[in-house]
Design a protein around this motif. Structure first.
Motif, short mmCIF file in Angstrom:
data_model
loop_
_atom_site.label_atom_id
_atom_site.label_comp_id
_atom_site.label_asym_id
_atom_site.label_seq_id
_atom_site.Cartn_x
_atom_site.Cartn_y
_atom_site.Cartn_z
N ILE A 1 73.16 5.00 59.87
CA ILE A 1 71.38 4.74 59.41
C ILE A 1 70.52 5.62 60.33
CG2 ILE A 1 69.97 3.09 59.21
CD1 ILE A 1 72.15 1.08 58.07
N ALA A 2 70.78 5.45 61.58
CA ALA A 2 70.01 6.22 62.55
C ALA A 2 70.14 7.59 62.27
CB ALA A 2 70.55 5.70 63.90
N ALA A 3 71.40 8.17 61.85
CA ALA A 3 71.45 9.53 61.75
C ALA A 3 70.60 10.03 60.47
CB ALA A 3 72.82 9.87 61.82
N THR A 4 70.76 9.49 59.38
CA THR A 4 69.96 9.50 57.99
C THR A 4 68.55 9.43 58.29
OG1 THR A 4 70.56 7.63 56.94
CG2 THR A 4 71.92 9.48 56.89
N GLY A 5 68.18 8.50 59.25
CA GLY A 5 66.94 8.45 59.21
C GLY A 5 65.83 8.99 60.53
N TYR A 6 66.83 10.16 60.84
CA TYR A 6 66.23 11.03 62.06
C TYR A 6 64.87 11.89 61.16
CZ TYR A 6 65.75 14.98 65.21
OH TYR A 6 65.47 16.07 65.98
N VAL A 7 64.04 12.02 62.12
CA VAL A 7 62.89 12.60 61.52
C VAL A 7 62.68 14.13 62.45
CG1 VAL A 7 60.37 12.77 60.99
CG2 VAL A 7 61.64 10.65 60.72
N ALA A 8 62.64 15.19 62.08
CA ALA A 8 62.59 16.38 63.20
C ALA A 8 61.20 16.50 62.91
CB ALA A 8 62.99 17.76 62.02
N LYS A 9 60.45 17.12 64.13
CA LYS A 9 59.24 17.61 64.28
C LYS A 9 58.89 18.70 64.72
CE LYS A 9 58.03 13.03 64.20
NZ LYS A 9 57.38 12.21 65.30
N ASP A 10 57.65 19.37 64.61
CA ASP A 10 57.24 20.70 65.20
C ASP A 10 56.56 20.51 66.42
OD1 ASP A 10 54.37 19.80 64.67
OD2 ASP A 10 54.05 20.91 63.10
N LYS A 11 56.19 21.86 66.74
CA LYS A 11 55.69 21.53 68.39
C LYS A 11 54.26 20.62 68.63
CE LYS A 11 55.72 26.39 68.50
NZ LYS A 11 55.55 27.62 69.17
N ASN A 12 53.93 20.31 67.26
CA ASN A 12 52.52 19.65 67.36
C ASN A 12 53.06 17.93 67.24
OD1 ASN A 12 50.92 21.61 68.25
ND2 ASN A 12 50.82 22.05 66.13
N GLU A 13 54.31 17.90 67.12
CA GLU A 13 55.00 16.45 66.77
C GLU A 13 54.54 16.07 65.27
OE1 GLU A 13 56.83 14.35 69.00
OE2 GLU A 13 57.23 16.34 69.58
N ASN A 14 54.17 16.98 64.48
CA ASN A 14 54.03 16.83 63.03
C ASN A 14 55.51 16.85 62.34
OD1 ASN A 14 51.25 16.78 63.06
ND2 ASN A 14 51.22 19.00 63.29
N THR A 15 55.71 15.85 61.31
CA THR A 15 56.98 15.60 60.63
C THR A 15 57.44 16.78 59.74
OG1 THR A 15 56.82 13.24 60.60
CG2 THR A 15 58.40 14.36 59.03
N LEU B 1 67.41 18.94 67.39
CA LEU B 1 66.85 19.16 68.50
C LEU B 1 66.81 17.78 69.57
CD1 LEU B 1 63.86 21.70 67.99
CD2 LEU B 1 66.55 21.91 67.94
N LYS B 2 66.76 16.73 68.75
CA LYS B 2 66.72 15.54 69.73
C LYS B 2 67.82 14.39 69.26
CE LYS B 2 62.63 13.86 70.38
NZ LYS B 2 62.91 13.82 71.76
N ASN B 3 68.03 13.36 69.72
CA ASN B 3 68.54 12.35 69.41
C ASN B 3 67.93 11.51 68.44
OD1 ASN B 3 70.74 12.94 71.36
ND2 ASN B 3 70.03 11.66 72.81
N ALA B 4 68.53 10.64 67.72
CA ALA B 4 67.94 9.76 66.70
C ALA B 4 67.40 8.66 67.69
CB ALA B 4 68.97 9.04 65.93
N GLY B 5 66.12 8.26 67.33
CA GLY B 5 65.16 7.47 68.11
C GLY B 5 64.87 7.76 69.48
N PRO B 6 64.27 7.19 70.34
CA PRO B 6 64.09 7.62 71.83
C PRO B 6 65.38 8.11 72.19
CG PRO B 6 62.95 5.46 71.34
CD PRO B 6 63.98 5.63 69.90
N SER B 7 65.36 9.07 73.30
CA SER B 7 66.48 9.82 73.59
C SER B 7 67.80 9.26 74.18
CB SER B 7 66.00 10.56 74.89
OG SER B 7 65.42 10.07 75.81
N SER B 8 67.59 7.84 74.71
CA SER B 8 68.57 7.19 75.33
C SER B 8 69.12 5.99 74.47
CB SER B 8 68.24 6.77 76.72
OG SER B 8 67.13 5.89 76.72
#
Length: 312
Positions: free
Chosen positions: A169-183, A116-123
């Motif tokens: 490395i950034a791709a494999t380090g991506y962390v998905a979050k729920d609606k409350n921003e929990n991992t 749903l998001k990019n790796a790291g901050p969006s830009s």
């Protein structure tokens, strides 16, 4: 949107068209229960009473859910998939419903989903590698059928995890979050990785609607690239904007329901893939500001965004 209902009589069938609502702005759908608009990837329940000619064997034609994934459905954190379910956490959008033979060997047999998001901050942008002249994946892809056919991003990414391979490395380090921003952990998946160029092709086609918009697999290609561009077909279409907007329909539906997402734009956004063209260049997807939607190779030392995917 209308629901077509057939009611059988003694000698003919009556057809009733029942208005269910309509989406006034497909690029930015908003849940509107007052007008009851209807959106993709949402479940609705209706009670229909037909008062008039017809018998008790009136029937309603509908499409039922299936146990196999569908492009545009959501992948949930528990490893299941389907249309939007408020009781589950969405981690990705399904963009392919089959996997490569290599991934099948890893028991990922259902398909692929985009984060749903990019790796790291969006830009945030990353180098593919700190210098050119390397071939860590051991493969090169140059012909158009290879560009479309390479689905082995999971394997490629596993080979670009040492120092200097920032995008992988950034791709494999991506962390998905729920609606409350929990991992949340992507259960039953490969884990996040950098998509191959063939997987980017599937994102552009199955979510971005590029083949539907152009009525062809691509408008032009050559060694190391393919594209959809109005200069090629004189269509006047802004393919980059069309692709971004079509993908954003799925993301906006989630944003409306409380998820934090990164939308795509046609402002020359460039996203890395894990596929190599030669020792000096790797592939990426470019949402060009001139209206072109491109999949092409570029210098590995360039800095571009990362949108991870998973196999499941």
């Amino acid at each position: 949107m209308y629901l077509e209902v057939y009611a059988k009589t003694s000698s003919w069938h009556s057809v009733y068209y029942i208005y269910l609502g309509g989406m006034t702005n497909a690029s930015t759908p908003v849940m509107d229960l007052s007008n009851f608009n209807v959106y993709r990837n949402m479940n609705y329940t209706y009670t229909i009473n037909i008062n008039g000619s017809g018998q008790s064997d009136a029937r309603v034609t509908y499409v039922a859910d299936n146990t196999t994934p569908v492009n545009g459905q959501f992948l949930f954190s528990d490893g299941t998939w389907g249309y939007y379910d408020a009781n589950k956490t969405v981690i990705g959008i399904i963009f392919a419903t089959s996997t490569s033979s290599t991934d099948q060997g890893h028991n990922y047999t259902h398909g692929y989903a985009m984060a749903l998001k990019n790796a790291g901050p969006s830009s945030t942008t990353y180098q593919w590698y700190t210098s050119n002249g390397v071939n860590p994946t051991g493969t090169y892809f140059t012909a158009v059928n290879q560009i479309m056919g390479d689905k082995n991003g999971y394997t490629h990414t596993g080979k670009i995890q040492t120092t200097g391979y920032a995008a992988g490395i950034a791709a494999t380090g991506y962390v998905a979050k729920d609606k409350n921003e929990n991992t949340v952990i992507p259960t039953g998946t490969s884990g996040w990785y950098l998509p191959s160029i063939g997987q980017w092709y599937d994102i552009c086609v199955n979510l971005g609607g590029m083949v539907t918009a152009s009525r062809q697999s691509y408008t032009k290609s050559d060694t190391g690239w393919l594209r959809w561009y109005s200069e090629d077909d004189s269509s006047g279409k802004d393919y980059s904007s069309l692709c971004a907007s079509a993908i954003n329909v799925y993301l906006n539906a989630l944003s409306t329901n409380g998820y934090n997402v990164d939308l795509f734009t046609n402002s020359n956004e460039y996203y890395w893939s894990s596929s190599e063209c030669n020792s000096y260049s790797a592939y990426g997807a470019r949402f060009a500001s001139d209206g072109g939607m491109l999949l092409h190779s570029t210098s590995k030392t360039g800095t571009y965004r990362v949108r991870p995917v998973v196999a499941f």
